[in-house]
Design an enzyme around this catalytic site. Structure first.
Site, PDB file in Angstrom:
ATOM      1  CG  ASP A  63      -1.829   1.047   1.337  1.00  0.00           C
ATOM      2  OD1 ASP A  63      -1.295   2.498   0.752  1.00  0.00           O
ATOM      3  OD2 ASP A  63      -3.030   1.028   1.634  1.00  0.00           O
ATOM      4  CB  SER A 146      -3.984  12.873 -14.986  1.00  0.00           C
ATOM      5  OG  SER A 146      -5.149  12.856 -15.771  1.00  0.00           O
ATOM      6  CE1 TYR A 159      -6.938  10.919 -10.667  1.00  0.00           C
ATOM      7  CE2 TYR A 159      -7.329  12.149 -12.522  1.00  0.00           C
ATOM      8  CZ  TYR A 159      -6.966  10.937 -12.172  1.00  0.00           C
ATOM      9  OH  TYR A 159      -6.189  10.190 -12.727  1.00  0.00           O
ATOM     10  CE  LYS A 163      -3.285  10.912 -10.733  1.00  0.00           C
ATOM     11  NZ  LYS A 163      -2.122   9.845 -10.720  1.00  0.00           N
TER      12      LYS A 163
END
Ligand SMILES: NC(=O)c1ccc[n+]([C@@H]2O[C@H](COP(=O)([O-])OP(=O)(O)OC[C@H]3O[C@@H](n4cnc5c(N)ncnc54)[C@H](O)[C@@H]3O)[C@@H](O)[C@H]2O)c1
Length: 266
Positions: A63, A146, A159, A163
């Protein structure tokens, strides 16, 4: 593309999606690959699939938010394969929510995986790969950013921020590795929306949040906005990562390579 002989890699989030495709591409290029993921069962299936196909592959549960598991995964990789030359910081989760409904606890979890997980990967790779480190022969790190870091899309506040952080960390890490003469290149890729489990969830969330009329309409929108006129696939991502790790990219560090068919330009 030419990979130096005898290299070993760790790929995070390798049980499925981009991570699995990247692990497979590295293995096909002759790299020994430690697939890691937090999902032990899916990881076992992924490792068996690559091993059956003749790859030098093994698995370690990792993890990316656990520093102890990072230490263990790096040690196991060096013990098993005799080195650690490539890290692919791929593990990540998505979160789509309107700002009005923002769940800060969920946002914190996302940041601890996408941002701190990547930072921990950089830390433990630097320690192992730098001169005098347990592996000690430099290396190449590729982070998964991204197009969300480069474009403005509603519904993905946290998000996109995560990124963007990955992209900036890539650049700072590239410069720091250079300043300290570690012999480590650090790059990232910025893929567009692709139909992995994460990508499909995002597409469905957009329709649910009222940001597109339907799943089909969003998919059509993505393709029509993409100069190359199609969705990208896992192989497009895997090939670009392979390039950044190859000898042909030996003078490339600190770049954010768009793997998006031109999407971010439109
Ligand atoms: N699919 C897309 O459209 C797209 C586009 C741009 C960037 N990305 C990025 O690419 C990466 C991979 O995405 P994907 O689409 O293959 O996702 P996916 O959900 O299909 O696979 C992600 C994998 O990461 C693992 N994972 C999640 N949290 C983890 C943790 N804390 N520690 C270790 N493993 C963990 C999951 O178990 C899973 O196996 C992510 O960082 C994502 O943000 C995806």
């Amino acid at each position: 593309m030419t990979m130096q002989a005898g290299q070993s890699a760790i790929v995070t989030g390798a049980a499925r999606g981009f991570g699995f495709a990247i692990a497979k591409a590295l293995a096909n290029a002759g790299v020994s690959v430690m697939l890691t993921d937090r999902d032990a069962q899916a990881l076992e299936t992924a490792v068996s699939e690559l091993s059956r196909a003749g790859a030098k592959a093994a698995g370690a549960v990792l993890d990316v938010t656990s520093e102890a598991q990072w230490e263990e995964a790096v040690a196991v990789t060096i013990a098993r394969f005799g080195g650690f030359d490539i890290l692919i910081n791929n593990a990540g989760i998505q979160m789509s929510q309107l700002i009005d409904d923002l769940d800060i606890d969920h946002a914190g979890q996302l940041f601890s995986i996408n941002v701190m997980g990547t930072a921990l990967g950089l830390k433990h790779a630097f320690r192992a790969m730098r001169p005098g480190g347990a592996a000690g022969r430099g290396g190449s790190i590729v982070n998964l950013s991204s197009v969300a870091a480069l474009t403005n899309t509603p519904g993905v506040l946290i998000y996109s921020a995560s990124k963007s952080a990955v992209l900036r960390m890539t650049q700072v890490a590239a410069v720091e590795a250079g300043a300290l003469e570690y012999g480590i290149r650090v790059n990232c890729i910025c893929p567009s929306l692709m139909k992995t489990e994460l990508g499909n969830d995002l597409i469905e969330d957009f329709a649910r949040l009222g940001l597109s009329d339907s799943v089909e309409m969003l998919a059509e929108h993505v393709v029509s906005r993409t100069p190359l006129g199609r969705f990208g696939g896992e192989e497009d991502v895997a090939n670009s990562v392979l390039y950044l790790c190859s000898s042909e990219a030996s003078f490339i560090t600190g770049v954010a390579l768009r793997v998006d068919g031109g999407f971010a330009l439109t």
